[in-house]
Design an enzyme around this catalytic site. Structure first.
Site, PDB file in Angstrom:
ATOM      1  CG  PHE A  83      41.569  54.740  37.820  1.00 19.10           C
ATOM      2  CD1 PHE A  83      40.241  54.489  38.156  1.00 19.10           C
ATOM      3  CD2 PHE A  83      41.968  56.060  37.625  1.00 19.10           C
ATOM      4  CE1 PHE A  83      39.339  55.532  38.301  1.00 19.10           C
ATOM      5  CE2 PHE A  83      41.065  57.116  37.777  1.00 19.10           C
ATOM      6  CZ  PHE A  83      39.747  56.847  38.119  1.00 19.10           C
ATOM      7  CE  LYS A 116      37.084  37.932  28.962  1.00 16.80           C
ATOM      8  NZ  LYS A 116      36.960  39.394  28.877  1.00 16.80           N
ATOM      9  CD  GLU A 130      25.051  40.717  34.207  1.00 18.00           C
ATOM     10  OE1 GLU A 130      24.201  40.315  35.000  1.00 18.00           O
ATOM     11  OE2 GLU A 130      25.288  40.127  33.123  1.00 18.00           O
ATOM     12  N   GLY A 155      39.117  50.448  17.098  1.00 24.23           N
ATOM     13  CA  GLY A 155      39.356  50.145  18.508  1.00 24.23           C
ATOM     14  C   GLY A 155      38.628  48.900  18.991  1.00 24.23           C
ATOM     15  CG  ASP A 162      36.795  37.937  24.622  1.00 21.26           C
ATOM     16  OD1 ASP A 162      37.115  38.420  25.731  1.00 21.26           O
ATOM     17  OD2 ASP A 162      35.692  38.156  24.076  1.00 21.26           O
ATOM     18  CE  LYS A 202      33.557  38.274  26.778  1.00 18.39           C
ATOM     19  NZ  LYS A 202      33.500  39.045  25.512  1.00 18.39           N
ATOM     20  N   GLY A 262      32.816  47.922  25.630  1.00 19.85           N
ATOM     21  CA  GLY A 262      32.792  49.378  25.757  1.00 19.85           C
ATOM     22  C   GLY A 262      32.990  49.779  27.207  1.00 19.85           C
TER      23      GLY A 262
END
Lengths: 331, 331
Positions: free
Chosen positions: A8, A120, A144, A201, A215, A219, A312
């Site tokens: 959370f 991931k 997704e 950020g 990263d 993917k 985001g």
């Protein structure tokens, strides 16, 4: 639809916020009512109400100790409860172990609950195992959010292009590095561009996961499993980041009418992540800033390119929602 | 799945060819077996075999008089036969009357058959009527082929972005005019670029439907109904083509770092088609040649852009196939 949320942080909160904002639309347009019945966090405790938590209140709280036993074991037992339909994982990703999402995902699918992931790790480590488990228990494993956040790169490949054979996927799958490269195009040094990305950020205090290409590589593992059915690990990929790119490299590309992009690509033979000079006629060359993009090469349609936000909290939250809507539509 | 085909020109033939090529894949990947049981053409007759036509043979024939009565009336009666699941319309479009596809589509949906359209006329004239009919008879009305051929502009908006509110759609929806504008950018006159587009088969001998913006406008009508639920007609749209654009206009835009594109756009307030100067930072500005693209502006995801082929017999044939796969998945 009753869901349990693992994690959370900013994404989990944005997702809960979106569920609140969209509650009426979801009921009207899709006859879908989503309730969060459990929230588990590693450090702040576990919330649980089988009739649905009041999200508005939850979002204002800092301490979540509704349950005396806030361990992951207790949560793993909780998600098998009858009323729970799906588990949503929004924990940080460990690409080596796949934890903490992996155990939660295994448990959910074994119990016949749908699993929706923004993390991931579990997929990078155990895609085929989890996919088989989902097939065995007739539950759905959707993810997704893991590639390009809510920009529907996976749904495009798996659903909208169904019937086409995809022979290659190549994309800009990491916004931080694309932002840095774009800033370097306007004359900034790598170090300054990285510092700016951190201030905005986009980049973590330790930026290595982004700038060294890991990263994007994670993917690629997910896309290679989802589209080509490959079982690869990070060590099977040829991964180079952007840390060695100099202002001279950028200038040389510009002089040749080209642009450096960190391109993640995959075919049925394997994948790679590496900086490439693209001609300006390539749609990927014109994707600037933190935006992501992917081009699918197909047998019947030639190249199809999708461009959109790749990160985001709200964009990732939407991806989770879109997976839940998809599960609901599949009935 | 047994289908009847209305029209058998280049698109119809490419579609039949694709069904043949993909037969094994469709069975393996989607447990889907598609058979063409009827083909009706306006001038060459009607073929019918309730057990499925042999497409390989049909593709080599020039005369289709299997049935003594080759009128459209006879075909309208034929498509209500029990064994037929869906009707696929690939006739040329009349944007004023919607015929000949409109009557076929009405009859199919009334009889509870799914209707899949490559022709725009019926939808431009009677979208809401046909949509209601489909809902009444629990059949599906699908039309991915009508906008950007097989590039899944409609499936992206209606399925992959479900949960987002789309506030605007703007795109390059006509390849002929984009090809002409691209050639003018490299110094060609409008007349020469048009002639070249005609030689390449992009433009019709009478190019007015493309260059005056009506083809893009028809697509805007379809998108406005599909996405915003609007009931517009061509006369509600503000439509300007590219015939008045001069080499001087193109040069002025270039000097300002911009590009002319024929932009079709739509919001919940209505739509327009008109040449616009776009900054090169706009993803649509970098879509050149006969390629199409669309940008959806959304509440949660910002802008999402899809780029791909917008025409071609095989690309349109794939769109028809993708609609049939979608119907099959909906069960």
């Amino acid at each position: 639809m009753k869901i349990a949320l693992n994690g959370f942080g900013t994404v989990g909160k944005a997702f809960a916020q979106i569920l609140q904002e969209k509650a009426q639309t979801l009921r009207q347009d899709y006859h879908l009512d989503i309730q969060i019945v459990a929230i588990h966090t590693r450090t702040r405790g576990t919330l649980y109400n089988p009739n649905g938590l009041d999200i508005k209140t939850v979002l204002t709280r800092n301490d979540y100790h509704d349950l005396p036993d806030a361990t992951q074991e207790a949560f793993l037992s909780l998600i098998t409860h009858d009323e729970i339909d799906a588990v949503v994982d929004v924990t940080p990703t460990d690409l080596q172990t796949g934890q903490p999402g992996l155990d939660v995902c295994r448990q959910a699918l074994s119990a016949g609950k749908h699993a929706v992931l923004a993390s991931k790790g579990a997929l990078a480590v155990a895609f085929q195992e989890l996919q088989s488990k989902a097939e065995q228990t007739r539950s759905h494993l959707l993810y997704e959010a893991t590639v390009m956040a809510g920009t529907p790169a996976i749904r495009l490949a798996k659903q909208a292009l169904a019937g086409c054979a995809i022979t290659e996927a190549r994309g800009i799958l990491n916004g931080t590095t694309n932002y840095i490269l774009t800033q370097m195009e306007s004359g900034m040094t790598y170090a300054d561009a990285l510092k700016q990305a951190q201030q905005l950020g986009y980049a973590e205090p330790d930026p290595s996961g982004d700038v060294e290409g890991w990263d994007a590589a994670a993917k690629i593992l997910i896309l290679s499993a989802a589209i080509f059915g490959l079982e690869l690990t990070l060590s099977d990929l040829d991964v180079t980041g952007i840390t060695q790119i100099t202002p001279e490299d950028i200038a040389a590309a510009q002089a040749a009418g080209e642009r450096y992009k960190l391109i993640a690509s995959i075919t049925c033979d394997g994948g790679s992540v590496r900086p490439m000079r693209l001609p300006l006629t390539d749609p990927l060359a014109n994707v600037n800033g933190a935006t992501n993009a992917i081009t699918y090469r197909t047998d019947l349609m030639g190249d199809i390119t999708l461009i959109g936000a790749g990160a985001g909290p709200r964009q990732t939250g939407f991806a989770l929602l879109s997976d839940l809507i998809d599960i609901h539509r599949r009935g």
